[in-house]
Motif scaffolding. Structure first.
Motif, PDB file in Angstrom:
ATOM      1  N   UNK A   1      -6.638  22.235   8.942  1.00  0.00           N
ATOM      2  CA  UNK A   1      -6.849  22.259   7.316  1.00  0.00           C
ATOM      3  C   UNK A   1      -6.567  23.505   6.686  1.00  0.00           C
ATOM      4  N   UNK A   2      -6.117  24.255   7.400  1.00  0.00           N
ATOM      5  CA  UNK A   2      -6.063  25.905   6.697  1.00  0.00           C
ATOM      6  C   UNK A   2      -4.703  25.669   5.700  1.00  0.00           C
ATOM      7  N   UNK A   3      -3.537  25.169   6.184  1.00  0.00           N
ATOM      8  CA  UNK A   3      -2.396  25.015   5.182  1.00  0.00           C
ATOM      9  C   UNK A   3      -2.670  24.550   3.810  1.00  0.00           C
ATOM     10  N   UNK A   4      -3.368  23.150   4.017  1.00  0.00           N
ATOM     11  CA  UNK A   4      -3.495  22.495   2.823  1.00  0.00           C
ATOM     12  C   UNK A   4      -4.751  23.218   2.013  1.00  0.00           C
ATOM     13  N   UNK A   5      -5.697  23.563   2.371  1.00  0.00           N
ATOM     14  CA  UNK A   5      -6.856  24.264   1.888  1.00  0.00           C
ATOM     15  C   UNK A   5      -6.448  25.339   1.214  1.00  0.00           C
ATOM     16  N   UNK A   6      -5.385  26.253   1.646  1.00  0.00           N
ATOM     17  CA  UNK A   6      -4.909  27.256   1.087  1.00  0.00           C
ATOM     18  C   UNK A   6      -4.321  26.994  -0.134  1.00  0.00           C
ATOM     19  N   UNK A   7      -3.615  26.086   0.025  1.00  0.00           N
ATOM     20  CA  UNK A   7      -2.549  25.350  -1.168  1.00  0.00           C
ATOM     21  C   UNK A   7      -3.494  24.901  -2.446  1.00  0.00           C
ATOM     22  N   UNK A   8      -4.795  24.129  -1.687  1.00  0.00           N
ATOM     23  CA  UNK A   8      -5.522  23.478  -2.756  1.00  0.00           C
ATOM     24  C   UNK A   8      -6.469  24.504  -3.380  1.00  0.00           C
ATOM     25  N   UNK A   9      -6.639  25.578  -2.722  1.00  0.00           N
ATOM     26  CA  UNK A   9      -7.694  26.743  -3.010  1.00  0.00           C
ATOM     27  C   UNK A   9      -6.890  27.355  -4.244  1.00  0.00           C
ATOM     28  N   UNK A  10      -5.642  27.670  -4.142  1.00  0.00           N
ATOM     29  CA  UNK A  10      -5.101  28.327  -5.350  1.00  0.00           C
ATOM     30  C   UNK A  10      -4.819  27.390  -6.580  1.00  0.00           C
ATOM     31  N   UNK A  11      -4.812  26.120  -6.373  1.00  0.00           N
ATOM     32  CA  UNK A  11      -4.989  25.224  -7.586  1.00  0.00           C
ATOM     33  C   UNK A  11      -6.491  25.322  -8.114  1.00  0.00           C
TER      34      UNK A  11
END
Length: 201
Positions: free
Chosen positions: A136-146
Motif C-alpha cells: 500500500x505504500x506507493x498509493x498511500x504516499x500519493x493519496x497522502x500528498x493529495x
C-alpha cells in the motif's frame, strides 16, 4: 483574536498551523491503514465501504456544526476544545481519500500471494507487516500528498470558528490570512501566502 496582524508573528503562526496539520495527518494515517485493512479483509466489507462512501460524500463544512457543538460544549469553550475541533475538521478533509487508497492497494494484491500467506498461517499483524504495508505504500504516499493539500485548503475554516453568535480564532496561518484580508493588509496577506507556499511545497 488578532487586533493587528504583525509580520513577526508569522513563523510562530506557521508552526501552530503545521502542528495541527501534522496531528490531523497522523490520526488520518492510522485511521486509513486500520479501516482500509479491515474493509479489505472483513466479512463486513460492504457495510464498511458504504459508511466510508457516505462520510466521503459529506463536505468538510457538513461536519462543522456537529463537531463544534459537541466539542465547545464539552470543553466550555476552552482552547483545548477548539484545538481538538480544528484537528478533527482537518482530519475529515484527509482521511477518506487515504482510506480508499489503502483499500484499493490491498485489493490489487494478487490473490496468489494472499493464498500463499494464508497457507503459511501468516494472518493478522504478520500479514499486515509482511504483505499489506509494502503493497500500500506507493498509493498511500500519493493519496497522502493529495490529502495534505486538502488539509491546507480548509485551514482557514478550521482556525476561525463561529458558534452561537461568537467567533473563536485559533492562532495560525489560516486565521492570520483571514484577518489580513478583513483589515485590508495586502502586504501581510501576500507574505503569509509565501509562508504557506513554502510549507506546502
Amino acid at each position: 483574536a488578532f487586533e493587528e496582524p504583525e509580520a513577526r508573528e508569522l513563523p510562530l503562526l506557521a508552526a501552530f498551523s503545521l502542528a495541527r496539520m501534522s496531528v490531523a495527518y497522523a490520526i488520518a494515517l492510522v485511521f486509513a491503514i486500520v479501516y482500509g485493512y479491515y474493509a479489505a479483509f472483513s466479512k463486513w466489507k460492504k457495510a464498511l465501504l458504504a459508511i466510508l462512501d457516505v462520510l466521503q460524500s459529506i463536505p468538510i463544512l457538513g461536519f462543522f456544526p456537529a463537531v463544534i457543538f459537541i466539542l465547545i460544549n464539552s470543553f466550555n469553550g476552552s482552547p483545548l476544545g477548539l484545538e481538538i475541533a480544528a484537528v478533527l475538521l482537518i482530519f475529515t478533509s484527509m482521511a477518506w481519500n487515504m482510506t480508499f487508497g489503502v483499500y484499493d492497494s490491498i485489493k490489487s494484491i494478487p490473490s496468489e500471494l494472499i493464498e500463499t500467506n494464508a497457507s503459511f498461517a501468516v494472518t493478522g499483524y504478520l500479514r499486515l507487516k509482511r504483505l499489506v504495508l509494502p503493497a500500500l505504500v506507493p498509493k498511500l504516499v500519493y493519496n497522502s500528498m493529495v490529502s495534505w493539500t486538502n488539509g491546507w485548503y480548509f485551514l482557514i475554516a478550521s482556525e476561525i470558528i463561529s458558534f452561537s453568535g461568537q467567533t473563536f480564532q485559533l492562532r495560525g496561518l489560516g486565521s492570520f490570512l483571514a484577518n489580513t484580508i478583513t483589515q485590508g493588509r495586502l502586504d501581510l496577506n501576500l507574505l503569509a501566502l509565501v509562508f504557506l507556499v513554502l510549507i506546502v511545497t
